[in-house]
Design an enzyme around this catalytic site. Structure first.
Site, PDB file in Angstrom:
ATOM      1  CD  GLU A   1      -2.569  -0.891   2.795  1.00 51.53           C
ATOM      2  OE1 GLU A   1      -3.109  -1.871   3.284  1.00 51.53           O
ATOM      3  OE2 GLU A   1      -2.583   0.240   3.356  1.00 51.53           O
ATOM      4  CB  SER A   2       1.215   4.153   0.649  1.00 50.74           C
ATOM      5  OG  SER A   2       0.029   4.186   1.373  1.00 50.74           O
TER       6      SER A   2
HETATM    7  O1  LIG Z   1      -2.589   9.584   1.699  1.00 55.58           O
HETATM    8  C1  LIG Z   1      -2.389  10.349   2.660  1.00 55.58           C
HETATM    9  O2  LIG Z   1      -2.020  11.533   2.538  1.00 55.58           O
HETATM   10  C2  LIG Z   1      -2.585   9.858   4.065  1.00 55.58           C
HETATM   11  C3  LIG Z   1      -2.329  10.729   5.111  1.00 55.58           C
HETATM   12  C4  LIG Z   1      -2.536  10.307   6.402  1.00 55.58           C
HETATM   13  C5  LIG Z   1      -2.993   9.038   6.668  1.00 55.58           C
HETATM   14  C6  LIG Z   1      -3.263   8.161   5.630  1.00 55.58           C
HETATM   15  C7  LIG Z   1      -3.062   8.567   4.330  1.00 55.58           C
HETATM   16  N1  LIG Z   1      -3.339   7.732   3.283  1.00 55.58           N
HETATM   17  C8  LIG Z   1      -4.029   6.510   3.414  1.00 55.58           C
HETATM   18  C9  LIG Z   1      -3.611   5.467   2.505  1.00 55.58           C
HETATM   19  O3  LIG Z   1      -3.435   4.372   2.984  1.00 55.58           O
HETATM   20  C10 LIG Z   1      -3.439   5.724   1.036  1.00 55.58           C
HETATM   21  O4  LIG Z   1      -4.537   6.441   0.592  1.00 55.58           O
HETATM   22  C11 LIG Z   1      -3.324   4.502   0.173  1.00 55.58           C
HETATM   23  O5  LIG Z   1      -2.450   3.557   0.676  1.00 55.58           O
HETATM   24  C12 LIG Z   1      -2.851   4.908  -1.237  1.00 55.58           C
HETATM   25  O6  LIG Z   1      -1.626   5.585  -1.149  1.00 55.58           O
HETATM   26  P1  LIG Z   1      -1.043   6.384  -2.398  1.00 55.58           P
HETATM   27  O7  LIG Z   1      -1.013   5.453  -3.564  1.00 55.58           O
HETATM   28  O8  LIG Z   1       0.326   6.802  -1.983  1.00 55.58           O
HETATM   29  O9  LIG Z   1      -1.964   7.522  -2.643  1.00 55.58           O
END
Ligand SMILES: O=C(O)c1ccccc1NCC(=O)[C@H](O)[C@H](O)COP(=O)(O)O
Length: 277
Positions: free
Chosen positions: A211-212
């Site tokens: 994730e992320s």
């Molecule tokens: O995405 C944020 O800015 C965030 C900030 C604080 C807590 C959680 C956050 N995101 C949650 C997530 O888990 C993401 O939306 C998800 O994993 C996708 O990540 P990305 O591909 O980097 O947008």
């Protein structure tokens, strides 16, 4: 606030405070969930990368807000080959809503994850979904009870971890679908090395998500090489044409890379024909 919450980024503390105040549903939900592991297996069998595309209108780390119809975005993601969707329902920091999730789940036939910061059992009843996120760091010792409560309602719990000790808690709680978040919720820093360091310790029979922080096809391949069964991608899909973006990641297979290498080798051969006699 406890000691570990003390180390959270201010934005995340604010998210958590809001989550604690949010009411739950009036009635206990009962879900007939679409199987996420089956959807992952079908995508793999079709030779594509399982992508969980996230409908994420905004976030504390995103500039601006995407205001197009979330159902249209969701349909485009599925048309681009998304195996499943993640839909933010957090209203205060991510522009999400339970209505968005309801409408999207009605409009598509892939499994849909409720992406929120659930901290108590009654909040599971706010809306139906196929998967529900439980963040190990936020629910602490309540994790086993929440996993059970989620399953009793028919949800497939996705337990999110960030380090080895949270992974151990997730496994002990009986989690079968685990996401390793590359975003450190303490500092909001993102490092793909997080997944690479935690993934080798996950049991083989778990469905494992990275994730992320997946921004490029190379990042996607890197997470797959480190053992990700599926990739949860928000920002990089929401930025621009969501269908084309999803498609790019769903096609980020090594086979695709091999084909590209072969094609460019062929092109090189054509450009520089061998001299004959
Ligand atoms: O995405 C944020 O800015 C965030 C900030 C604080 C807590 C959680 C956050 N995101 C949650 C997530 O888990 C993401 O939306 C998800 O994993 C996708 O990540 P990305 O591909 O980097 O947008």
């Amino acid at each position: 606030m406890n000691a570990s919450e003390d180390s959270l980024a201010a934005e995340v503390r604010s998210i958590l405070d809001a989550a604690r105040e949010r009411p739950g549903g009036d009635e206990r939900v009962s879900v007939a969930a679409r199987s996420f592991p089956d959807a992952v297996a079908e995508t793999e069998a079709a030779g594509r990368v399982p992508v969980v595309a996230e409908v994420k209108p905004t976030s504390p780390t995103t500039d601006g807000e995407r205001t197009d119809d979330p159902v249209e975005l969701a349909r485009e993601m599925v048309a681009g080959g998304a195996t499943a969707l993640s839909v933010l329902t957090e209203p205060d920091h991510f522009g999400g809503s339970t209505e968005n999730l309801e409408r999207i789940r009605e409009a598509v036939d892939v499994p849909v994850l409720r992406k929120d910061f659930v901290v108590k059992e009654s909040q599971l009843d706010a809306v139906e979904a196929d998967l529900v996120l439980l963040i190990a760091r936020f629910v602490g010792d309540d994790l086993p009870d929440l996993v059970t409560a989620a399953r009793e309602r028919g949800f497939q719990p996705l337990v999110e971890v960030h380090d080895r000790s949270e992974l151990e808690s997730a496994v002990a709680a009986g989690a079968e679908i685990i996401g390793v978040n590359n975003r450190d919720l303490g500092k909001l820093e993102v490092s793909l090395e997080t997944f690479e360091s935690v993934a080798p310790h996950a049991p083989d029979d778990v469905t494992l998500l990275a994730e992320s922080g997946v921004k490029t096809v190379e990042d996607a391949r890197r997470m797959r090489a480190a053992g990700a069964d599926a990739l949860l991608i928000g920002t990089a899909i929401m930025d621009g044409d969501v269908r084309a973006n999803t498609e790019r990641f769903a096609r980020a297979t090594d086979a695709d890379e091999d084909a590209k290498t072969d094609a460019s080798a062929d092109a090189e051969k054509t450009e520089t024909p061998e001299t004959t006699e």
